[in-house]
Design a protein around this motif. Structure first.
Motif, PDB file in Angstrom:
ATOM      1  N   GLY A 161       0.787  -1.224   0.000  1.00 11.33           N
ATOM      2  CA  GLY A 161       0.000   0.000   0.000  1.00 11.33           C
ATOM      3  C   GLY A 161       0.820   1.275   0.000  1.00 11.33           C
ATOM      4  O   GLY A 161       0.257   2.372  -0.074  1.00 11.33           O
ATOM      5  N   LEU A 162       2.146   1.137   0.080  1.00 10.48           N
ATOM      6  CA  LEU A 162       3.005   2.321   0.093  1.00 10.48           C
ATOM      7  C   LEU A 162       3.381   2.722  -1.330  1.00 10.48           C
ATOM      8  O   LEU A 162       3.527   1.880  -2.213  1.00 10.48           O
ATOM      9  N   SER A 163       3.556   4.016  -1.527  1.00  9.49           N
ATOM     10  CA  SER A 163       3.936   4.505  -2.853  1.00  9.49           C
ATOM     11  C   SER A 163       5.382   4.145  -3.160  1.00  9.49           C
ATOM     12  O   SER A 163       6.193   3.885  -2.265  1.00  9.49           O
ATOM     13  N   ASP A 164       5.703   4.142  -4.434  1.00  9.07           N
ATOM     14  CA  ASP A 164       7.070   3.853  -4.862  1.00  9.07           C
ATOM     15  C   ASP A 164       8.035   4.884  -4.291  1.00  9.07           C
ATOM     16  O   ASP A 164       9.147   4.547  -3.882  1.00  9.07           O
ATOM     17  N   ILE A 198      14.333  -0.633 -11.905  1.00  7.95           N
ATOM     18  CA  ILE A 198      14.851  -1.374 -10.758  1.00  7.95           C
ATOM     19  C   ILE A 198      13.888  -1.149  -9.598  1.00  7.95           C
ATOM     20  O   ILE A 198      13.644  -0.001  -9.212  1.00  7.95           O
ATOM     21  N   PRO A 199      13.278  -2.178  -9.042  1.00  8.54           N
ATOM     22  CA  PRO A 199      12.263  -1.984  -7.998  1.00  8.54           C
ATOM     23  C   PRO A 199      12.864  -1.360  -6.736  1.00  8.54           C
ATOM     24  O   PRO A 199      14.038  -1.534  -6.438  1.00  8.54           O
ATOM     25  N   ILE A 201      12.141  -2.121  -3.662  1.00  6.08           N
ATOM     26  CA  ILE A 201      12.493  -3.239  -2.797  1.00  6.08           C
ATOM     27  C   ILE A 201      12.925  -4.396  -3.678  1.00  6.08           C
ATOM     28  O   ILE A 201      12.147  -4.855  -4.510  1.00  6.08           O
ATOM     29  N   PRO A 202      14.138  -4.870  -3.524  1.00 10.55           N
ATOM     30  CA  PRO A 202      14.629  -5.929  -4.408  1.00 10.55           C
ATOM     31  C   PRO A 202      13.864  -7.231  -4.236  1.00 10.55           C
ATOM     32  O   PRO A 202      13.387  -7.555  -3.148  1.00 10.55           O
ATOM     33  N   LYS A 203      13.715  -7.935  -5.324  1.00 13.58           N
ATOM     34  CA  LYS A 203      13.134  -9.269  -5.284  1.00 13.58           C
ATOM     35  C   LYS A 203      14.256 -10.244  -4.977  1.00 13.58           C
ATOM     36  O   LYS A 203      15.106 -10.516  -5.816  1.00 13.58           O
ATOM     37  N   SER A 204      14.275 -10.733  -3.739  1.00 14.57           N
ATOM     38  CA  SER A 204      15.401 -11.549  -3.275  1.00 14.57           C
ATOM     39  C   SER A 204      15.634 -12.759  -4.162  1.00 14.57           C
ATOM     40  O   SER A 204      14.743 -13.254  -4.832  1.00 14.57           O
TER      41      SER A 204
END
Length: 204
Positions: A161-164, A198-199, A201-204
């Motif tokens: 729910g948080l913005s980028d 590039i997101p 939060i990284p996709k681990s």
């Protein structure tokens, strides 16, 4: 761990470790961090954890215990490094369930290091979105605390729910004065990463 009926029983800040070795081409010495491990020069510049995700681990399992399904899950308090557990502070404290204690200790660790601060760390700006969840995790009544799996699910929903831009915000201590040039550099880097898709939060 809890899904496998294992209670850690000592969740605290210095039992949470990060494997950061892959952030360096030439890792620093563990104590003399301004030198390489072999003392042949300076370590390489640390890479961003957004670009190279870090894995975090719980360590120190000497108090941990596995409970057979359906068996009583009660232990005599106190135990562990967190000395603020409400059920441990009761007069003549009776045996208590270590699983809600784990939830409290992890929530308290986050509360102390991000929301409120403590003698080991200063509070950080911009983490109030976690307040309700952390308040529930540290409820004085262990029966009102969420299970660890529920806390994890709630955190994922909160983050979604948080913005980028919120997710890309710099981590700043509450009383820290940040130079405008540092903020410009931070947001310039974030704009470049956003353009490169590039997101935050990284996709681990």
């Amino acid at each position: 761990m809890h899904e496998h009926n294992i209670a850690h029983e000592d969740c605290k800040y210095n039992n949470i470790m990060a494997d950061s070795q892959h952030l360096f081409d030439a890792p620093p010495h563990p104590f003399l961090t301004f030198m390489k491990r072999d003392f042949t020069g300076r370590p390489s510049i640390v890479a961003s954890r957004t670009i190279k995700p870090v894995k975090y681990y719980l360590i120190d399992f000497d108090l941990s215990k596995e409970y057979p399904p359906g068996a009583p899950r009660l232990e005599e308090p106190p135990w562990g490094g967190d000395k603020t557990v409400p059920e441990h502070l009761l007069p003549d404290a009776p045996p208590c369930d270590p699983f809600p204690v784990d939830v409290y200790c992890l929530g308290n660790c986050i509360r102390q290091h991000f929301l409120d601060g403590c003698i080991y760390a200063k509070a950080k700006r911009g983490f109030d979105f976690m307040r309700e969840l952390i308040d529930d995790m540290t409820n004085s009544d262990p029966k009102k605390r969420p299970q660890m799996s529920e806390a994890n699910s709630r955190l994922k929903i909160i983050i979604e729910g948080l913005s980028d831009w919120k997710l890309r915000s710099p981590i700043i201590e509450v009383d820290q004065r940040t130079k405008v040039t540092n903020l410009i550099g931070h947001w310039a880097t974030q704009l470049i990463r956003k353009a490169r898709r590039i997101p935050a939060i990284p996709k681990s």
